[in-house]
Design a protein around this motif. Structure first.
Motif, PDB file in Angstrom:
ATOM      1  N   ILE A 132       4.570   7.387  -0.884  1.00 20.77           N
ATOM      2  CA  ILE A 132       5.490   6.420  -1.474  1.00 20.77           C
ATOM      3  C   ILE A 132       4.874   5.032  -1.456  1.00 20.77           C
ATOM      4  O   ILE A 132       4.009   4.732  -0.630  1.00 20.77           O
ATOM      5  CB  ILE A 132       6.849   6.386  -0.743  1.00 20.77           C
ATOM      6  CG1 ILE A 132       6.674   5.852   0.687  1.00 20.77           C
ATOM      7  CG2 ILE A 132       7.509   7.767  -0.751  1.00 20.77           C
ATOM      8  CD1 ILE A 132       7.973   5.516   1.382  1.00 20.77           C
ATOM      9  N   SER A 133       5.326   4.195  -2.383  1.00 16.48           N
ATOM     10  CA  SER A 133       4.917   2.795  -2.414  1.00 16.48           C
ATOM     11  C   SER A 133       6.137   1.931  -2.679  1.00 16.48           C
ATOM     12  O   SER A 133       6.922   2.221  -3.581  1.00 16.48           O
ATOM     13  CB  SER A 133       3.875   2.551  -3.507  1.00 16.48           C
ATOM     14  OG  SER A 133       3.602   1.155  -3.636  1.00 16.48           O
ATOM     15  N   PHE A 134       6.290   0.874  -1.881  1.00 12.99           N
ATOM     16  CA  PHE A 134       7.390  -0.068  -2.062  1.00 12.99           C
ATOM     17  C   PHE A 134       7.107  -1.076  -3.170  1.00 12.99           C
ATOM     18  O   PHE A 134       8.001  -1.781  -3.610  1.00 12.99           O
ATOM     19  CB  PHE A 134       7.651  -0.846  -0.760  1.00 12.99           C
ATOM     20  CG  PHE A 134       8.192  -0.013   0.356  1.00 12.99           C
ATOM     21  CD1 PHE A 134       9.559   0.116   0.550  1.00 12.99           C
ATOM     22  CD2 PHE A 134       7.342   0.653   1.230  1.00 12.99           C
ATOM     23  CE1 PHE A 134      10.075   0.882   1.579  1.00 12.99           C
ATOM     24  CE2 PHE A 134       7.833   1.423   2.271  1.00 12.99           C
ATOM     25  CZ  PHE A 134       9.205   1.542   2.437  1.00 12.99           C
TER      26      PHE A 134
ATOM     27  N   GLY B 248      -3.370   1.467   4.985  1.00  6.64           N
ATOM     28  CA  GLY B 248      -3.473   0.946   6.343  1.00  6.64           C
ATOM     29  C   GLY B 248      -2.758   1.774   7.374  1.00  6.64           C
ATOM     30  O   GLY B 248      -2.830   1.487   8.574  1.00  6.64           O
ATOM     31  N   THR B 249      -2.053   2.866   6.950  1.00 10.55           N
ATOM     32  CA  THR B 249      -1.172   3.541   7.897  1.00 10.55           C
ATOM     33  C   THR B 249      -1.262   5.058   7.886  1.00 10.55           C
ATOM     34  O   THR B 249      -0.616   5.702   8.710  1.00 10.55           O
ATOM     35  CB  THR B 249       0.298   3.169   7.605  1.00 10.55           C
ATOM     36  OG1 THR B 249       0.636   3.584   6.275  1.00 10.55           O
ATOM     37  CG2 THR B 249       0.535   1.674   7.749  1.00 10.55           C
ATOM     38  N   THR B 250      -2.045   5.654   6.996  1.00  5.29           N
ATOM     39  CA  THR B 250      -2.075   7.111   6.850  1.00  5.29           C
ATOM     40  C   THR B 250      -3.459   7.659   7.166  1.00  5.29           C
ATOM     41  O   THR B 250      -4.455   7.171   6.616  1.00  5.29           O
ATOM     42  CB  THR B 250      -1.674   7.528   5.424  1.00  5.29           C
ATOM     43  OG1 THR B 250      -0.331   7.128   5.160  1.00  5.29           O
ATOM     44  CG2 THR B 250      -1.801   9.029   5.236  1.00  5.29           C
ATOM     45  N   PHE B 251      -3.514   8.702   8.007  1.00  3.61           N
ATOM     46  CA  PHE B 251      -4.778   9.285   8.413  1.00  3.61           C
ATOM     47  C   PHE B 251      -4.637  10.808   8.440  1.00  3.61           C
ATOM     48  O   PHE B 251      -3.647  11.341   8.943  1.00  3.61           O
ATOM     49  CB  PHE B 251      -5.197   8.742   9.782  1.00  3.61           C
ATOM     50  CG  PHE B 251      -5.345   7.248   9.776  1.00  3.61           C
ATOM     51  CD1 PHE B 251      -6.577   6.671   9.503  1.00  3.61           C
ATOM     52  CD2 PHE B 251      -4.260   6.423   9.987  1.00  3.61           C
ATOM     53  CE1 PHE B 251      -6.723   5.288   9.457  1.00  3.61           C
ATOM     54  CE2 PHE B 251      -4.388   5.035   9.941  1.00  3.61           C
ATOM     55  CZ  PHE B 251      -5.630   4.469   9.669  1.00  3.61           C
ATOM     56  N   LEU B 252      -5.627  11.501   7.871  1.00  2.00           N
ATOM     57  CA  LEU B 252      -5.573  12.950   7.715  1.00  2.00           C
ATOM     58  C   LEU B 252      -6.792  13.585   8.377  1.00  2.00           C
ATOM     59  O   LEU B 252      -7.900  13.043   8.300  1.00  2.00           O
ATOM     60  CB  LEU B 252      -5.541  13.326   6.233  1.00  2.00           C
ATOM     61  CG  LEU B 252      -4.565  12.537   5.342  1.00  2.00           C
ATOM     62  CD1 LEU B 252      -4.770  12.919   3.877  1.00  2.00           C
ATOM     63  CD2 LEU B 252      -3.129  12.774   5.777  1.00  2.00           C
ATOM     64  N   VAL B 253      -6.596  14.731   9.016  1.00  2.00           N
ATOM     65  CA  VAL B 253      -7.673  15.465   9.671  1.00  2.00           C
ATOM     66  C   VAL B 253      -7.613  16.913   9.205  1.00  2.00           C
ATOM     67  O   VAL B 253      -6.567  17.562   9.323  1.00  2.00           O
ATOM     68  CB  VAL B 253      -7.548  15.402  11.205  1.00  2.00           C
ATOM     69  CG1 VAL B 253      -8.685  16.186  11.867  1.00  2.00           C
ATOM     70  CG2 VAL B 253      -7.538  13.963  11.701  1.00  2.00           C
ATOM     71  N   CYS B 254      -8.723  17.424   8.677  1.00  2.00           N
ATOM     72  CA  CYS B 254      -8.768  18.782   8.128  1.00  2.00           C
ATOM     73  C   CYS B 254      -9.697  19.669   8.938  1.00  2.00           C
ATOM     74  O   CYS B 254     -10.897  19.378   9.059  1.00  2.00           O
ATOM     75  CB  CYS B 254      -9.251  18.760   6.675  1.00  2.00           C
ATOM     76  SG  CYS B 254      -8.383  17.628   5.575  1.00  2.00           S
TER      77      CYS B 254
ATOM     78  N   HIS C   7       0.822  -1.210   0.000  1.00  2.00           N
ATOM     79  CA  HIS C   7       0.000   0.000   0.000  1.00  2.00           C
ATOM     80  C   HIS C   7       0.859   1.264   0.000  1.00  2.00           C
ATOM     81  O   HIS C   7       2.044   1.246   0.299  1.00  2.00           O
ATOM     82  CB  HIS C   7      -0.945  -0.013   1.201  1.00  2.00           C
ATOM     83  CG  HIS C   7      -2.070  -0.973   1.033  1.00  2.00           C
ATOM     84  ND1 HIS C   7      -3.259  -0.639   0.429  1.00  2.00           N
ATOM     85  CD2 HIS C   7      -2.175  -2.292   1.355  1.00  2.00           C
ATOM     86  CE1 HIS C   7      -4.056  -1.689   0.396  1.00  2.00           C
ATOM     87  NE2 HIS C   7      -3.416  -2.708   0.943  1.00  2.00           N
ATOM     88  N   TRP C   8       0.194   2.374  -0.331  1.00  2.00           N
ATOM     89  CA  TRP C   8       0.836   3.682  -0.324  1.00  2.00           C
ATOM     90  C   TRP C   8       0.897   4.228   1.101  1.00  2.00           C
ATOM     91  O   TRP C   8       0.022   3.963   1.922  1.00  2.00           O
ATOM     92  CB  TRP C   8       0.063   4.658  -1.200  1.00  2.00           C
ATOM     93  CG  TRP C   8       0.145   4.360  -2.662  1.00  2.00           C
ATOM     94  CD1 TRP C   8      -0.655   3.522  -3.389  1.00  2.00           C
ATOM     95  CD2 TRP C   8       1.082   4.923  -3.600  1.00  2.00           C
ATOM     96  NE1 TRP C   8      -0.274   3.529  -4.717  1.00  2.00           N
ATOM     97  CE2 TRP C   8       0.780   4.379  -4.878  1.00  2.00           C
ATOM     98  CE3 TRP C   8       2.129   5.840  -3.491  1.00  2.00           C
ATOM     99  CZ2 TRP C   8       1.500   4.711  -6.021  1.00  2.00           C
ATOM    100  CZ3 TRP C   8       2.852   6.179  -4.620  1.00  2.00           C
ATOM    101  CH2 TRP C   8       2.538   5.620  -5.871  1.00  2.00           C
ATOM    102  N   HIS C   9       1.954   5.012   1.376  1.00  2.00           N
ATOM    103  CA  HIS C   9       2.135   5.643   2.682  1.00  2.00           C
ATOM    104  C   HIS C   9       2.449   7.118   2.485  1.00  2.00           C
ATOM    105  O   HIS C   9       3.278   7.480   1.642  1.00  2.00           O
ATOM    106  CB  HIS C   9       3.316   5.013   3.438  1.00  2.00           C
ATOM    107  CG  HIS C   9       3.270   3.524   3.524  1.00  2.00           C
ATOM    108  ND1 HIS C   9       2.652   2.864   4.560  1.00  2.00           N
ATOM    109  CD2 HIS C   9       3.766   2.560   2.705  1.00  2.00           C
ATOM    110  CE1 HIS C   9       2.771   1.556   4.368  1.00  2.00           C
ATOM    111  NE2 HIS C   9       3.431   1.355   3.251  1.00  2.00           N
ATOM    112  N   CYS C  10       1.822   7.970   3.279  1.00  2.00           N
ATOM    113  CA  CYS C  10       2.221   9.374   3.322  1.00  2.00           C
ATOM    114  C   CYS C  10       3.406   9.486   4.271  1.00  2.00           C
ATOM    115  O   CYS C  10       3.324   9.060   5.430  1.00  2.00           O
ATOM    116  CB  CYS C  10       1.074  10.258   3.810  1.00  2.00           C
ATOM    117  SG  CYS C  10       1.501  12.008   3.931  1.00  2.00           S
TER     118      CYS C  10
END
Length: 428
Positions: free
Chosen positions: A158-160, A309-315, A51-54
């Motif tokens: 990024i994505s591995f 599964g690992t990135t969460f954003l709050v605006c 998966h992608w990660h910020c």
């Protein structure tokens, strides 16, 4: 791989598959999912590397030739901005003997020189020099291993994976959400890391549900209506949406969910109200900084995005939060919080850093304690997970998503093979 290793791997895989098959619907995960080394390795293979990660907001590398090293699980990733402004990500592993080629956490450099044998790499990952190698040695075949990169709304992902999940829908959703809040023009006001003595999934599961908010987060619950069941805040949410529309803004989220089926990246976005009279996520509900993006006033709402599964954003209208969950070992992880403000805002004039960071610092200190209490509890041989409460609907969705992910075939573990620097251009 030796025959005995292959046999052990097969046995471990069969055992994990049996645990997945035995999962009781509507309940939490059994203890092995939080402590077992084989399950952790499968997590890395089928979730982390797929998966992608910020990793950051691009304002952390604002100038040409800036770089920063990010540590995730057993990997070190160098994120650079080249002289042309392009952003690249590559593994901090020399293609000769594997030494770390970048020995500083951050800085400004046009090249990285391996301290072992002085192989020299440009900040785009290309091998520039390899001393005393034979004439037929091809430098272009030995660049640093590159990762896929996307920059959307100022966020670096990024994505591995060798063939990354389709990011199109995520890009569209981020533009419709974070784009309204002006995140592309934002900057990092503060970053804080929290080491957590718990498996990464315990930390994420805690984040995605607010059943615990009332008893565990009294400060957050003073201002955020999400501490109540959704059916009890429908009126507040409707009033929030009316205020947003009155500002001429339509935040494209609703309650949007996309799984990773069909090769697409997982994303979940939703909005919820603050209590009446509360403008933003602060100690007293009053503004913390200058308004961002298209917002000319406060709408009394929050936009939340869960990605992969690992990135969460709050605006919020006057600031934003990036939450990163980073696996470290089977029993430890790290949470990083990143506070964003408008790119033109000045500390001391437009915002007070202590006030800006107060709410989520208090909340995360409480979360760290809760998660570690849970980690110690689920180590018990006698732990049996109970039923998921109705207010934990997002946790239930996350658990089901996770079990689907680790049940997917690896297709030859292509996810664990990043590219050479010369094999493909970085997408920005």
């Amino acid at each position: 791989m030796f025959a005995s290793d292959l046999s052990n791997t097969t046995v471990a895989g069969d055992r994990i598959d049996q645990l997945v098959a035995a999962h009781r619907p509507g309940h939490g995960l059994v203890r092995a999912f939080y402590h077992d080394e084989d399950i952790y390795e499968r997590d890395l293979d089928r979730v982390f590397r797929r998966h992608w990660h910020c990793v950051a907001h691009e304002s952390v590398i604002p100038n040409p030739n800036d770089f920063e090293v990010f540590r995730m699980a057993s990997e070190q990733v160098i994120v650079t901005r080249t002289a042309t402004g392009a952003i690249h990500a590559m593994l901090n592993v020399c293609r000769h003997r594997g030494a770390e080629v970048c020995t500083k956490d951050k800085g400004n450099a046009r090249a990285f020189v391996c301290p072992y044998h002085a192989w020299t790499y440009g900040n785009d990952g290309a091998l520039k020099a390899a001393r005393l190698m034979p004439k037929d040695f091809k430098r272009e075949d030995h660049g640093l291993k590159k990762l896929h990169v996307r920059v959307v709304g100022g966020l670096i992902f990024i994505s591995f994976a060798e063939q990354p999940l389709d990011f199109t829908e995520v890009e569209n959703l981020l533009r419709a959400t974070c784009g309204q809040y002006g995140w592309a023009e934002a900057k990092v006001a503060h970053r804080q890391s929290y080491p957590v003595d718990a498996n990464w999934k315990l930390a994420v599961e805690n984040y995605v549900e607010c059943y615990h908010c009332g008893p565990a987060h009294p400060e957050y619950s003073e201002t955020h209506a999400l501490e109540q069941p959704l059916h009890m805040i429908e009126e507040l949410n409707a009033k929030m949406e009316a205020r947003t529309c009155a500002l001429g803004i339509e935040v494209g989220s609703g309650d949007h969910w996309q799984s990773s089926a069909g090769g697409k990246e997982t994303v979940h976005a939703f909005r919820y109200a603050l209590y009446d009279g509360v403008k933003t996520g602060s100690k007293d509900g009053q503004p913390l900084s200058t308004l961002m993006g298209r917002f000319s006033d406060f709408d009394g709402g929050v936009t939340s995005i869960h990605l992969g599964g690992t990135t969460f954003l709050v605006c919020y209208p006057d600031h934003g939060m990036i939450y990163r969950f980073i696996p470290k070992t089977a029993g430890t992880c790290e949470m990083e919080l990143i506070w964003l403000v408008d790119g033109k805002a000045e500390e001391g004039r437009d915002y007070d850093l202590e006030k800006l960071t107060w709410l989520w610092t208090v909340t995360t200190d409480e979360d760290k304690a809760i998660i570690e209490h849970t980690s110690r509890g689920v180590r018990s041989h006698y732990f049996v997970p109970g039923p998921i409460a109705p207010m934990e609907q997002n946790e239930l969705r996350y658990i089901n998503w996770y079990l689907d992910e680790i049940s997917r075939p690896t297709h030859g573990s292509s996810a664990s093979r990043p590219r050479d620097a010369s094999s493909a251009a970085t997408a920005v």
